[in-house]
Scaffold this motif. Structure first.
Motif, PDB file in Angstrom:
ATOM      1  N   THR A  99      -4.907 -25.125  19.057  1.00  0.00           N
ATOM      2  CA  THR A  99      -4.501 -26.501  19.339  1.00  0.00           C
ATOM      3  C   THR A  99      -3.768 -27.105  18.152  1.00  0.00           C
ATOM      4  OG1 THR A  99      -6.545 -26.650  20.589  1.00  0.00           O
ATOM      5  CG2 THR A  99      -5.328 -28.689  20.262  1.00  0.00           C
ATOM      6  N   VAL A 100      -4.283 -26.827  16.951  1.00  0.00           N
ATOM      7  CA  VAL A 100      -3.624 -27.328  15.745  1.00  0.00           C
ATOM      8  C   VAL A 100      -2.217 -26.760  15.649  1.00  0.00           C
ATOM      9  CG1 VAL A 100      -3.667 -27.276  13.217  1.00  0.00           C
ATOM     10  CG2 VAL A 100      -5.770 -27.716  14.481  1.00  0.00           C
ATOM     11  N   GLU A 101      -2.092 -25.460  15.914  1.00  0.00           N
ATOM     12  CA  GLU A 101      -0.767 -24.830  15.849  1.00  0.00           C
ATOM     13  C   GLU A 101       0.184 -25.440  16.867  1.00  0.00           C
ATOM     14  OE1 GLU A 101      -1.857 -20.325  14.282  1.00  0.00           O
ATOM     15  OE2 GLU A 101      -1.806 -20.722  16.438  1.00  0.00           O
ATOM     16  N   GLU A 102      -0.320 -25.678  18.087  1.00  0.00           N
ATOM     17  CA  GLU A 102       0.532 -26.265  19.117  1.00  0.00           C
ATOM     18  C   GLU A 102       0.970 -27.670  18.744  1.00  0.00           C
ATOM     19  OE1 GLU A 102      -1.785 -25.849  22.641  1.00  0.00           O
ATOM     20  OE2 GLU A 102      -1.378 -23.690  22.732  1.00  0.00           O
ATOM     21  N   ALA A 103       0.037 -28.419  18.177  1.00  0.00           N
ATOM     22  CA  ALA A 103       0.378 -29.788  17.766  1.00  0.00           C
ATOM     23  C   ALA A 103       1.469 -29.762  16.706  1.00  0.00           C
ATOM     24  CB  ALA A 103      -0.872 -30.499  17.234  1.00  0.00           C
TER      25      ALA A 103
END
Lengths: 344, 257
Positions: B118-122
């Motif tokens: 999720t952090v990477e996608e954000a």
């Protein structure tokens, strides 16, 4: 992978933690071997292994009743002071905060002074009167600090300012008691105020274990302390209650530090220095910072006590003097050497 | 899913000053709502009320029909992201670590695989992949703003609140950030509410505009309805001409004596 840097960093941090964990038994072992009565490490192992200790009973007694409890006390007291330092610096968002900012040490000193000079105390007598008094007044000082800060919404600034005010108040009380003290009382008081570990014993170690246990719930706040770096409002919108976090951290760490300080007297600087040294090695994520600080605090106090005991043998220096004399230059050197701003 | 925020009759007082005075408004998902108004009109306070950071002395904020006071702050943090007006001056964390703070409402200790994803996608969504290992302190103002937006996105919110997302940015970064916000609102069907000073940018990027004056809603509607010379004279005390080609453009003439 974007996270590769993070993963690499986490691995490095775990590695640092493991190294520090390994260093602990080493320093305890060295502390047990060195002293006025030299004991070879091998003899030490034999001494602790043989049930009917045919090896020198004096050496055995020195190690078992004096050096081991003292070494363990140094480890635990150092860890408690450092953990308290890191959670208070984090929850109050201030790099100058130490476990004593809440008034713990001046409260404890005042309590001890009351017991030593006037013989006034809550419970117990003799050494226990001093200890109980120091403990009660350390907690009292904390509650006054938090009580005042509550009137101003428990903001970081209000806690720090209230703590400093309370500190001055109790310090004045100590000064007054020093002024009216008789010569031998003054000697005892001054000695107490320097802070040292010479009074360590198996019995007192039990209380120190209690202090360590009190610190354990603090780890639950690691993420809260992380988001508090963003400021109170941002922390709230991330689901953290800033004042609840501050109160919980302050109460738990004050309780733990009070337990330690009432036995050792105020040993300064560990609680301030250990968190900063830990930040240099593992960064500011409290999940790593808290255990690293604890270990560094333990190692620092152990080393300082070792130096205090041995540098002018057979004379013992107060450990607080050693932390200042050797710790400060090291600390300043490390801080100046780092390129990056480690504190926000 | 259509997230609807209903603000009903909210009043906030700081001491003797009324920051908000009986404000009521409804906000829909997929739309960008801008809050405009002079300094001290209550823009920031309104955002903080919606986010539960400030408790109104009267009135209620509903999120999908639920009184937000009844929602735990940590549950609310899973549904609403807030990008503050003043980012911290120093933050001794890497960009990845900073964005990961947005996972605080979900994690207990370790960042799971899903958290990391999720952090990477954000970070990808706002285009800061290349900054991952840099320290927050080393970034420029525009980059910091993007990091904070990524942090809010890592919360996987349905509602995104932004306080002056374009202040202190050059015109290129202003457009970049607002384009990004518009794209996010459309793609993720987010309810976006932002406080903003620049009337021209606000008109260009928002579907609905709320004009506040002294803690009250002075005008509400589409940018064209709200940004009239009369409204601006009344609220800001400034005489303006409004051009409408190609974009609505507010041209200040002078201060009303």
């Amino acid at each position: 992978m974007l996270a590769s840097g993070y993963t690499r960093m986490s691995k490095r941090r775990v590695f640092v933690l493991m190294l520090l964990v390994l260093a602990l038994p080493l320093i305890v072992f060295i502390s047990m071997s060195v002293g006025v009565l030299p004991v070879s490490p091998l003899g030490l192992i034999l001494a602790s292994l043989s049930p009917n200790h045919e090896v020198n009973p004096v050496a055995w007694a020195v190690i078992w009743y004096l050096r081991l409890p003292r070494a363990l006390m140094a480890v635990m007291a150092g860890a408690v002071l450092a953990i308290a330092g890191v959670v208070l610096q984090g929850s109050l968002r201030n790099p100058l905060v130490s476990p004593f900012t809440l008034g713990v040490s001046s409260g404890a000193s005042f309590g001890a002074a009351l017991a030593i000079v006037l013989g006034v105390g809550i419970v117990g007598m003799g050494a226990y009167l001093i200890m109980a008094n120091a403990f009660v007044f350390a907690l009292l000082a904390t509650f006054i600090t938090l009580g005042i800060a509550r009137l101003r919404g428990m903001t970081a600034e209000s806690v720090i300012l209230a703590g400093i005010a309370v500190m001055y108040m109790f310090s004045a009380g100590v000064t007054l008691l020093q002024y009216v003290a008789r010569e031998w009382e003054l000697t005892e008081l001054v000695y107490w105020l320097m802070g040292d570990l010479s009074k360590a014993s198996w019995h007192r170690l039990r209380y120190t274990v209690l202090a360590v246990i009190v610190c354990i719930p603090l780890f639950k706040f690691a993420w809260d302390l992380n988001v508090l770096m963003m400021g109170d409002d941002a922390a709230k919108s991330l689901g953290t209650d800033p004042s609840m976090t501050r109160v919980a951290c302050a109460c738990l760490s004050a309780l733990a530090v009070s337990i330690v300080v009432c036995m050792t007297g105020p040993i300064g600087f560990i609680g301030l220095m250990a968190p900063h040294l830990a930040r240099l090695v593992v960064g500011s994520d409290h999940r790593f910072l808290m255990p690293t600080s604890a270990l560094i605090g333990a190692l620092l106090l152990s080393t300082a006590d070792l130096v205090a005991r041995t540098i002018m043998m057979p004379l013992e220096l107060p450990v607080g003097v050693v932390t200042a004399f050797f710790g400060v230059p090291l600390f300043v050197h490390l801080l100046l050497r780092t390129r990056r701003e480690i504190w926000r | 899913m259509a997230v609807k925020i209903v603000v009903r009759d909210i009043t906030v007082s700081y001491g003797s000053i009324r920051a908000l005075d009986g404000v009521s408004v409804e906000l829909e998902s997929g739309k960008i709502t801008s809050i405009v108004g002079p300094n001290g009109a209550g823009k920031t306070t309104l955002l903080k009320c919606i986010n539960g950071i400030v408790r109104p002395s009267a009135g209620v904020v509903f999120l999908d029909g639920m009184d937000i006071r009844k929602i735990k702050q940590i549950k609310l943090a899973r549904r609403m992201g807030h990008v503050p007006q003043l980012p911290p001056l120093h933050l001794p964390l890497t960009v990845f670590e900073t964005v990961a703070l947005g996972r605080r409402p979900y994690v207990s200790w370790v960042l799971s695989k899903k958290d990391i994803r999720t952090v990477e996608e954000a970070m990808k969504a706002v285009g800061i992949e290349h900054l991952s290992d840099r320290y927050f302190d080393e970034l420029s103002g525009g980059e910091r703003q993007k990091v904070l937006i990524a942090m809010a996105l890592a919360q996987e919110p349905e509602v995104l609140l932004l306080d002056e997302p374009t202040s202190n940015l050059d015109i290129r970064h202003q457009l970049e950030i607002l384009n990004l916000i518009r794209r996010l609102a459309r793609e993720k069907n987010l309810t976006v509410v932002m406080a903003i000073h620049d009337l021209n940018l606000a008109s260009r990027f928002s579907d609905i505009m709320i004009m506040l004056k002294d803690g009250r809603i002075f005008a509400i509607g589409s940018p064209r309805e709200v940004l009239t010379p009369e409204n601006i004279r009344e609220v800001y005390g400034v005489e303006v001409t409004i051009l409408t080609n190609p974009h609505l453009l507010v041209v200040p003439i002078g201060v009303v004596p």
